[in-house]
Write an enzyme that holds these catalytic residues in place. Structure first.
Site, PDB file in Angstrom:
ATOM      1  N   GLU A   1      -6.768   4.205   8.214  1.00  0.00           N
ATOM      2  CA  GLU A   1      -7.054   5.698   8.068  1.00  0.00           C
ATOM      3  C   GLU A   1      -7.910   6.602   6.861  1.00  0.00           C
ATOM      4  OE1 GLU A   1      -2.765   5.365   5.560  1.00  0.00           O
ATOM      5  OE2 GLU A   1      -1.716   4.732   7.285  1.00  0.00           O
TER       6      GLU A   1
ATOM      7  N   HIS B   1      -9.491   0.995   5.096  1.00  0.00           N
ATOM      8  CA  HIS B   1      -8.094   1.321   5.699  1.00  0.00           C
ATOM      9  C   HIS B   1      -7.927   2.008   6.978  1.00  0.00           C
ATOM     10  CE1 HIS B   1      -4.284   1.995   6.354  1.00  0.00           C
ATOM     11  NE2 HIS B   1      -3.809   1.153   5.783  1.00  0.00           N
TER      12      HIS B   1
ATOM     13  N   ASN C   1       0.930  -1.193  -0.149  1.00  0.00           N
ATOM     14  CA  ASN C   1       0.383  -0.293  -0.508  1.00  0.00           C
ATOM     15  C   ASN C   1       0.710   1.229  -0.182  1.00  0.00           C
ATOM     16  OD1 ASN C   1      -1.574   2.176   0.694  1.00  0.00           O
ATOM     17  ND2 ASN C   1      -2.373   0.963   2.244  1.00  0.00           N
TER      18      ASN C   1
ATOM     19  N   GLY D   1       2.791   2.208  10.767  1.00  0.00           N
ATOM     20  CA  GLY D   1       3.494   2.795  10.099  1.00  0.00           C
ATOM     21  C   GLY D   1       4.171   3.616  11.966  1.00  0.00           C
TER      22      GLY D   1
ATOM     23  N   GLU E   1      -5.405  -5.219  10.903  1.00  0.00           N
ATOM     24  CA  GLU E   1      -4.272  -4.162  10.322  1.00  0.00           C
ATOM     25  C   GLU E   1      -4.640  -3.102  12.176  1.00  0.00           C
ATOM     26  OE1 GLU E   1      -2.145  -3.011   6.684  1.00  0.00           O
ATOM     27  OE2 GLU E   1      -3.807  -2.044   7.610  1.00  0.00           O
TER      28      GLU E   1
ATOM     29  N   SER F   1       3.737  -2.596  10.714  1.00  0.00           N
ATOM     30  CA  SER F   1       5.097  -2.144  10.495  1.00  0.00           C
ATOM     31  C   SER F   1       5.659  -3.363  10.143  1.00  0.00           C
ATOM     32  CB  SER F   1       5.536  -1.704  11.709  1.00  0.00           C
ATOM     33  OG  SER F   1       4.976  -0.413  11.854  1.00  0.00           O
TER      34      SER F   1
ATOM     35  N   LYS G   1      -0.167   4.385  -0.264  1.00  0.00           N
ATOM     36  CA  LYS G   1      -0.672   6.084   0.578  1.00  0.00           C
ATOM     37  C   LYS G   1      -0.761   6.527  -0.896  1.00  0.00           C
ATOM     38  CE  LYS G   1      -0.311   3.197   5.335  1.00  0.00           C
ATOM     39  NZ  LYS G   1       0.078   3.306   6.346  1.00  0.00           N
TER      40      LYS G   1
ATOM     41  N   GLY H   1       2.835  -1.171   4.816  1.00  0.00           N
ATOM     42  CA  GLY H   1       2.902   0.398   3.989  1.00  0.00           C
ATOM     43  C   GLY H   1       4.389   0.783   3.983  1.00  0.00           C
TER      44      GLY H   1
HETATM   45  C1  PEP Z   1      -0.686   0.244   5.848  1.00  0.00           C
HETATM   46  O1  PEP Z   1      -0.744   1.401   6.262  1.00  0.00           O
HETATM   47  O2  PEP Z   1      -1.151  -0.757   5.492  1.00  0.00           O
HETATM   48  C2  PEP Z   1       0.502  -0.341   7.012  1.00  0.00           C
HETATM   49  C3  PEP Z   1       0.991  -2.065   7.032  1.00  0.00           C
HETATM   50  O3  PEP Z   1       1.452   0.070   7.199  1.00  0.00           O
HETATM   51  P1  PEP Z   1       3.082   0.140   7.834  1.00  0.00           P
HETATM   52  O4  PEP Z   1       3.241  -0.994   7.176  1.00  0.00           O
HETATM   53  O5  PEP Z   1       3.825   1.287   7.469  1.00  0.00           O
HETATM   54  O6  PEP Z   1       2.562   0.643   9.350  1.00  0.00           O
END
Ligand code: PEP
Length: 262
Positions: free
Chosen positions: A106, A104, A11, A182, A176, A222, A13, A243
């Protein structure tokens, strides 16, 4: 490890221009082609660029016959109309998009997407032949209150209201935890496994044993080269939604390799 084929989805973003996206796609494809024979077939890889980079990524994937899936990070549920700033399922199909990330955290948090909106999007994705990657995840507050499983169950049930077992075939779920996205802070593989296993029991209750055992459930939060394998070796985790580490080939490719190995 289960019989489900692992899926690693990046992703991006709101990152990368179209030109940067093409370069990244090329590097990921090169790496995938170099995976040992018999290994490449073990994993599906998806990139989800921002809308402005989808067309160029789609073109390079098509022309160079890459074995990469293309995803979008969001879409509207209507096919067309007066929805300034939105993108429709038909537009995504025309750009050869095969997956769409929906719900998601966000989007839920910053753009106030509700379970009801997400459910409309999931239905529209299925109707148009786009595989929804339905995201769910709890806040730290919910986890500390020990409400995680109930909360996640609520998100899954609400996101899939009115969908039949026949339609739900091919669904992908991404678990998630919001506090791990993040932040550099990951759930332990056991924490993630517990929730993914619970999601499977919810899917069984809603759709029966086939959907329970065939649905791919990803972990996200992460994920990086150093921890990917630990998650992938859990029975109910079938890959990752990535991400930050999906933004460069150096950080994304080792995650693909980890998934191909299990
Ligand atoms: C995401 O936003 O889907 C995600 C998992 O981000 P990150 O890997 O940066 O934590």
């Amino acid at each position: 490890m289960s019989s489900r084929r692992p899926l690693v989805a990046g992703n991006w973003k709101m990152n990368l221009t179209a030109a940067q996206g093409v370069q990244l796609v090329q590097k990921v494809d090169e790496f995938c082609r170099d995976l040992t024979a018999g290994t490449r077939e073990n994993v599906d890889v998806v990139v989800a660029p921002p809308f402005t980079a989808i067309h160029s990524a789609s073109t390079v994937i098509d022309i160079d016959r890459m074995q990469l899936g293309l995803g979008a990070q969001n879409m509207h549920w209507e096919d067309e109309g007066a929805f300034t700033g939105e993108i429709s399922p038909t537009m995504l199909r025309a750009a050869r998009v095969g997956y769409v990330i929906l719900g998601h955290s966000e989007r839920r948090e910053h753009f106030f997407e509700t379970d009801e909106m997400i459910n409309k999007k999931v239905k529209a994705a299925f109707e148009r032949g786009i595989t929804p990657i339905l995201c769910c995840g709890e806040s730290l507050e919910t986890r500390e209150a020990e409400d995680t499983l109930t909360f996640i169950e609520g998100q899954i049930r609400a996101g899939l209201v009115g969908i039949s077992a026949a339609t739900a075939t091919g669904l992908v779920v991404a678990y998630e935890p919001i506090w791990a996205i993040g932040t550099g802070r990951t759930a332990t593989p056991k924490m993630a496994e517990e929730v993914c296993e619970h999601i499977r029991t919810v899917l069984e209750d809603m759709f029966g044993p086939t959907i329970k055992s065939n649905t791919r459930i990803l972990y996200g939060g992460s994920v990086k080269a150093e921890n990917a394998e630990l998650f992938f070796s859990e029975e109910n985790i079938d890959g990752a939604l990535v991400g930050g580490a999906a933004l460069t080939a150096d950080t994304f490719n080792p995650i693909i390799a980890a998934a191909a190995k299990v």
